[in-house]
Design a protein around this motif. Structure first.
Motif, PDB file in Angstrom:
ATOM      1  N   LEU A   1       6.334  10.203 -25.901  1.00  0.00           N
ATOM      2  CA  LEU A   1       6.742   9.704 -27.213  1.00  0.00           C
ATOM      3  C   LEU A   1       6.825   8.195 -27.315  1.00  0.00           C
ATOM      4  CD1 LEU A   1       9.627  12.239 -27.973  1.00  0.00           C
ATOM      5  CD2 LEU A   1       7.226  12.393 -28.608  1.00  0.00           C
ATOM      6  N   ASN A   2       6.637   7.497 -26.195  1.00  0.00           N
ATOM      7  CA  ASN A   2       6.708   6.043 -26.178  1.00  0.00           C
ATOM      8  C   ASN A   2       8.087   5.512 -26.566  1.00  0.00           C
ATOM      9  OD1 ASN A   2       5.484   3.576 -25.605  1.00  0.00           O
ATOM     10  ND2 ASN A   2       4.990   3.196 -27.749  1.00  0.00           N
ATOM     11  N   VAL A   3       9.128   6.297 -26.331  1.00  0.00           N
ATOM     12  CA  VAL A   3      10.510   5.864 -26.532  1.00  0.00           C
ATOM     13  C   VAL A   3      11.336   6.387 -25.368  1.00  0.00           C
ATOM     14  CG1 VAL A   3      10.376   5.810 -29.050  1.00  0.00           C
ATOM     15  CG2 VAL A   3      11.124   7.896 -27.904  1.00  0.00           C
ATOM     16  N   SER A   4      12.512   5.808 -25.163  1.00  0.00           N
ATOM     17  CA  SER A   4      13.416   6.321 -24.141  1.00  0.00           C
ATOM     18  C   SER A   4      14.230   7.471 -24.715  1.00  0.00           C
ATOM     19  CB  SER A   4      14.361   5.205 -23.685  1.00  0.00           C
ATOM     20  OG  SER A   4      15.281   4.896 -24.714  1.00  0.00           O
TER      21      SER A   4
ATOM     22  N   LEU B   1      13.227  12.077 -16.452  1.00  0.00           N
ATOM     23  CA  LEU B   1      13.220  12.423 -17.867  1.00  0.00           C
ATOM     24  C   LEU B   1      12.774  11.233 -18.706  1.00  0.00           C
ATOM     25  CD1 LEU B   1      13.827  14.356 -20.170  1.00  0.00           C
ATOM     26  CD2 LEU B   1      16.232  13.690 -20.031  1.00  0.00           C
ATOM     27  N   ALA B   2      13.250  10.047 -18.353  1.00  0.00           N
ATOM     28  CA  ALA B   2      12.866   8.845 -19.087  1.00  0.00           C
ATOM     29  C   ALA B   2      11.360   8.596 -18.989  1.00  0.00           C
ATOM     30  CB  ALA B   2      13.635   7.637 -18.562  1.00  0.00           C
ATOM     31  N   LYS B   3      10.786   8.829 -17.802  1.00  0.00           N
ATOM     32  CA  LYS B   3       9.347   8.651 -17.633  1.00  0.00           C
ATOM     33  C   LYS B   3       8.563   9.631 -18.505  1.00  0.00           C
ATOM     34  CE  LYS B   3       9.546   6.822 -12.914  1.00  0.00           C
ATOM     35  NZ  LYS B   3       9.227   7.068 -11.483  1.00  0.00           N
ATOM     36  N   VAL B   4       9.028  10.885 -18.552  1.00  0.00           N
ATOM     37  CA  VAL B   4       8.361  11.883 -19.391  1.00  0.00           C
ATOM     38  C   VAL B   4       8.428  11.475 -20.862  1.00  0.00           C
ATOM     39  CG1 VAL B   4       8.447  14.265 -20.204  1.00  0.00           C
ATOM     40  CG2 VAL B   4       8.738  13.778 -17.776  1.00  0.00           C
ATOM     41  N   PHE B   5       9.593  11.007 -21.300  1.00  0.00           N
ATOM     42  CA  PHE B   5       9.748  10.587 -22.695  1.00  0.00           C
ATOM     43  C   PHE B   5       8.837   9.412 -23.023  1.00  0.00           C
ATOM     44  CE2 PHE B   5      13.085  13.357 -23.941  1.00  0.00           C
ATOM     45  CZ  PHE B   5      13.224  13.190 -25.303  1.00  0.00           C
ATOM     46  N   ARG B   6       8.781   8.447 -22.128  1.00  0.00           N
ATOM     47  CA  ARG B   6       7.922   7.294 -22.358  1.00  0.00           C
ATOM     48  C   ARG B   6       6.459   7.723 -22.475  1.00  0.00           C
ATOM     49  NH1 ARG B   6      10.126   2.745 -24.416  1.00  0.00           N
ATOM     50  NH2 ARG B   6      12.033   2.165 -23.299  1.00  0.00           N
ATOM     51  N   ARG B   7       6.066   8.644 -21.610  1.00  0.00           N
ATOM     52  CA  ARG B   7       4.682   9.103 -21.615  1.00  0.00           C
ATOM     53  C   ARG B   7       4.362   9.913 -22.864  1.00  0.00           C
ATOM     54  NH1 ARG B   7       4.765  11.300 -17.032  1.00  0.00           N
ATOM     55  NH2 ARG B   7       4.991  13.492 -17.609  1.00  0.00           N
TER      56      ARG B   7
ATOM     57  N   ALA C   1       0.431   9.873 -26.005  1.00  0.00           N
ATOM     58  CA  ALA C   1       0.385  11.326 -25.843  1.00  0.00           C
ATOM     59  C   ALA C   1      -1.022  11.813 -26.150  1.00  0.00           C
ATOM     60  CB  ALA C   1       1.394  12.003 -26.762  1.00  0.00           C
ATOM     61  N   GLU C   2      -1.304  13.022 -25.704  1.00  0.00           N
ATOM     62  CA  GLU C   2      -2.603  13.626 -25.948  1.00  0.00           C
ATOM     63  C   GLU C   2      -2.418  14.946 -26.666  1.00  0.00           C
ATOM     64  OE1 GLU C   2      -5.657  12.611 -25.489  1.00  0.00           O
ATOM     65  OE2 GLU C   2      -5.026  10.676 -24.678  1.00  0.00           O
ATOM     66  N   PRO C   3      -3.231  15.192 -27.717  1.00  0.00           N
ATOM     67  CA  PRO C   3      -3.203  16.529 -28.320  1.00  0.00           C
ATOM     68  C   PRO C   3      -3.843  17.515 -27.370  1.00  0.00           C
ATOM     69  CG  PRO C   3      -5.015  15.259 -29.225  1.00  0.00           C
ATOM     70  CD  PRO C   3      -4.250  14.329 -28.294  1.00  0.00           C
ATOM     71  N   ARG C   4      -3.785  18.786 -27.714  1.00  0.00           N
ATOM     72  CA  ARG C   4      -4.471  19.794 -26.897  1.00  0.00           C
ATOM     73  C   ARG C   4      -5.946  19.448 -26.819  1.00  0.00           C
ATOM     74  NH1 ARG C   4      -3.433  25.622 -28.881  1.00  0.00           N
ATOM     75  NH2 ARG C   4      -1.489  25.246 -27.766  1.00  0.00           N
ATOM     76  N   SER C   5      -6.511  19.637 -25.627  1.00  0.00           N
ATOM     77  CA  SER C   5      -7.903  19.270 -25.392  1.00  0.00           C
ATOM     78  C   SER C   5      -8.818  19.958 -26.395  1.00  0.00           C
ATOM     79  CB  SER C   5      -8.313  19.673 -23.974  1.00  0.00           C
ATOM     80  OG  SER C   5      -9.691  19.468 -23.784  1.00  0.00           O
ATOM     81  N   VAL C   6      -9.741  19.196 -26.961  1.00  0.00           N
ATOM     82  CA  VAL C   6     -10.689  19.755 -27.923  1.00  0.00           C
ATOM     83  C   VAL C   6     -12.118  19.534 -27.478  1.00  0.00           C
ATOM     84  CG1 VAL C   6      -9.159  19.565 -29.887  1.00  0.00           C
ATOM     85  CG2 VAL C   6     -10.579  17.612 -29.264  1.00  0.00           C
ATOM     86  N   GLY C   7     -12.319  19.250 -26.196  1.00  0.00           N
ATOM     87  CA  GLY C   7     -13.669  19.062 -25.672  1.00  0.00           C
ATOM     88  C   GLY C   7     -14.472  20.335 -25.780  1.00  0.00           C
ATOM     89  N   VAL C   8     -15.782  20.213 -25.896  1.00  0.00           N
ATOM     90  CA  VAL C   8     -16.655  21.380 -25.973  1.00  0.00           C
ATOM     91  C   VAL C   8     -17.654  21.325 -24.846  1.00  0.00           C
ATOM     92  CG1 VAL C   8     -16.422  21.577 -28.460  1.00  0.00           C
ATOM     93  CG2 VAL C   8     -18.274  20.209 -27.530  1.00  0.00           C
TER      94      VAL C   8
ATOM     95  N   TRP D   1       6.666  10.871 -39.489  1.00  0.00           N
ATOM     96  CA  TRP D   1       6.751  12.329 -39.614  1.00  0.00           C
ATOM     97  C   TRP D   1       5.910  13.010 -38.544  1.00  0.00           C
ATOM     98  CZ3 TRP D   1       3.274  16.299 -40.634  1.00  0.00           C
ATOM     99  CH2 TRP D   1       3.833  17.532 -40.999  1.00  0.00           C
ATOM    100  N   LEU D   2       4.686  12.521 -38.330  1.00  0.00           N
ATOM    101  CA  LEU D   2       3.811  13.109 -37.329  1.00  0.00           C
ATOM    102  C   LEU D   2       4.405  12.951 -35.936  1.00  0.00           C
ATOM    103  CD1 LEU D   2       1.139  14.534 -36.875  1.00  0.00           C
ATOM    104  CD2 LEU D   2      -0.004  12.316 -36.844  1.00  0.00           C
ATOM    105  N   ARG D   3       5.059  11.824 -35.692  1.00  0.00           N
ATOM    106  CA  ARG D   3       5.698  11.605 -34.387  1.00  0.00           C
ATOM    107  C   ARG D   3       6.816  12.630 -34.164  1.00  0.00           C
ATOM    108  NH1 ARG D   3       6.920   6.120 -34.764  1.00  0.00           N
ATOM    109  NH2 ARG D   3       4.812   5.683 -34.030  1.00  0.00           N
ATOM    110  N   ARG D   4       7.579  12.912 -35.212  1.00  0.00           N
ATOM    111  CA  ARG D   4       8.661  13.899 -35.072  1.00  0.00           C
ATOM    112  C   ARG D   4       8.095  15.300 -34.869  1.00  0.00           C
ATOM    113  NH1 ARG D   4      10.757  10.902 -39.440  1.00  0.00           N
ATOM    114  NH2 ARG D   4      10.332  12.594 -40.897  1.00  0.00           N
ATOM    115  N   VAL D   5       7.005  15.619 -35.554  1.00  0.00           N
ATOM    116  CA  VAL D   5       6.351  16.918 -35.366  1.00  0.00           C
ATOM    117  C   VAL D   5       5.923  17.092 -33.920  1.00  0.00           C
ATOM    118  CG1 VAL D   5       4.256  18.224 -35.892  1.00  0.00           C
ATOM    119  CG2 VAL D   5       5.574  17.226 -37.746  1.00  0.00           C
ATOM    120  N   HIS D   6       5.296  16.078 -33.368  1.00  0.00           N
ATOM    121  CA  HIS D   6       4.837  16.157 -31.988  1.00  0.00           C
ATOM    122  C   HIS D   6       6.015  16.266 -31.032  1.00  0.00           C
ATOM    123  CE1 HIS D   6       2.870  14.702 -28.229  1.00  0.00           C
ATOM    124  NE2 HIS D   6       1.885  15.443 -28.695  1.00  0.00           N
ATOM    125  N   ALA D   7       7.111  15.569 -31.328  1.00  0.00           N
ATOM    126  CA  ALA D   7       8.304  15.640 -30.478  1.00  0.00           C
ATOM    127  C   ALA D   7       8.911  17.033 -30.482  1.00  0.00           C
ATOM    128  CB  ALA D   7       9.342  14.618 -30.938  1.00  0.00           C
ATOM    129  N   ASN D   8       8.714  17.783 -31.565  1.00  0.00           N
ATOM    130  CA  ASN D   8       9.231  19.143 -31.659  1.00  0.00           C
ATOM    131  C   ASN D   8       8.311  20.166 -31.000  1.00  0.00           C
ATOM    132  OD1 ASN D   8      11.805  19.741 -33.466  1.00  0.00           O
ATOM    133  ND2 ASN D   8      10.813  17.908 -34.296  1.00  0.00           N
TER     134      ASN D   8
END
Length: 333
Positions: free
Chosen positions: A316-319, A308-314, A150-157, A122-129
């Motif tokens: 979502l880790n799927v093609s 596009l395939a490279k972006v998807f792999r980076r 994948a990386e979430p939005r940066s949360v560094g302080v 479910w979390l993977r699908r949320v991130h894909a959306n």
């Protein structure tokens, strides 16, 4: 399905008010993903932040209201830390859409949650959306299980201030800063710098010194209006082979100044904004059309199927093909 009919796919991840236009009241839905033995303190802090945001936004005549929802894998009562239970909605009731931002709770139960395929998928699908996902503390472990590359939005302080503590106190402070920063990015976008600063001052005054750049000065009204015009232009033209330099020229700004002002006003870089716009359309086309991957790439300004395939792999880790098969199966298409 044509590309022109997919504009709604872009509005799920960011909505920008038109400059100088009074909008109808807007409800921003914020969700927090809970699991057994998650942090009750995080749940309370988020509730306080968005309750304060609603009160301050109303007093300032802002037309935004926040609605906070608690989610868990099956819904019902979830036992948090200190054996306190919180009532939640089930993940299936949201179908990866319907909210603007998702926080993933901190807590010792994150390791067990990371092994639950229902939560991970479910979390993977949320991130894909392209929904903004903000993991907190141990919630990063769960996020990495779902979106390993994948990386979430940066949360560094920034260094110094509230961040310089030791041991468990330092860990607790770090989670509070992650939470506050994630909320402030959303509040700045929706209700402005002054209101966001007021929320931080009311709920967590000790965190103010940790975010000098986030709570600092913002572009003047004319510059902010031009940034919003450029953001709309990027969204409207994302299917073409455009660049950030093109967007800067549209609003007569230097590229460097445009990138700086855009990040402050919108919360993400122009490049990330453009990529998310394109990626949202790509995901919809893969699920709801029969177009070949190469043609989808050309339709969405991605130049080629290989890129596009490279972006998807980076991301979502799927093609793209694997994503198409999985999402069409889940959607019953």
């Amino acid at each position: 399905m044509t590309c022109a009919s997919l504009e709604s796919a872009l509005t799920d991840w960011v909505q920008l008010p038109e400059p100088n236009v009074r909008c109808m009241p807007v409800t921003r839905r914020v969700a927090i993903l809970l699991f057994e033995d998650c942090s009750f303190a995080v749940t309370v802090m988020l509730g306080e932040i968005f309750q304060a945001a609603n009160e301050i936004a109303s007093s300032a005549n802002r037309n935004v209201r926040y609605e906070l929802r608690f989610l868990s894998v099956t819904g019902g009562n979830v036992r948090c830390s200190s054996s306190i239970c919180v009532w939640t909605d089930g993940l299936d009731s949201w179908h990866c859409v319907g909210f603007d931002t998702l926080f993933v709770s901190d807590g010792t139960g994150a390791s067990a949650a990371a092994r639950d395929e229902r939560i991970v998928n479910w979390l993977r699908r949320v991130h894909a959306n392209m929904i903004a996902v903000q993991p907190l503390g141990e919630g990063h472990r769960l996020f990495r299980s779902a979106c390993a590359h994948a990386e979430p939005r940066s949360v560094g302080v920034e260094h110094g201030g509230a961040g310089e503590t030791e041991g468990e106190e330092r860990e607790h402070t770090s989670v509070r800063l992650e939470l506050m920063k994630g909320a402030l990015i959303l509040l700045k976008r929706d209700i402005g710098d002054d209101c966001a600063r007021s929320v931080a001052k009311q709920v967590m005054p000790d965190t103010l010194s940790a975010f000098p750049s986030l709570l600092g000065g913002s572009p003047d009204r004319d510059t902010a209006d031009r940034v919003h015009v450029a953001a709309r232009w990027l969204k409207d033209n994302c299917q073409r082979s455009i660049t950030i330099e093109d967007a800067a020229r549209v609003v007569d700004m230097s590229t460097r100044n445009f990138q700086r002002c855009f990040k402050i006003a919108v919360g993400v870089t122009p490049s990330a904004y453009l990529m998310r716009a394109r990626f949202a359309i790509v995901c919809s086309l893969l699920t709801h059309s029969e177009l070949p991957v190469d043609k989808i790439a050309r339709h969405t300004g991605m130049s080629s199927g290989d890129r596009l395939a490279k972006v998807f792999r980076r991301q979502l880790n799927v093609s793209p093909t694997e994503y198409r098969i999985k999402t069409r199966l889940e959607a019953g298409i």
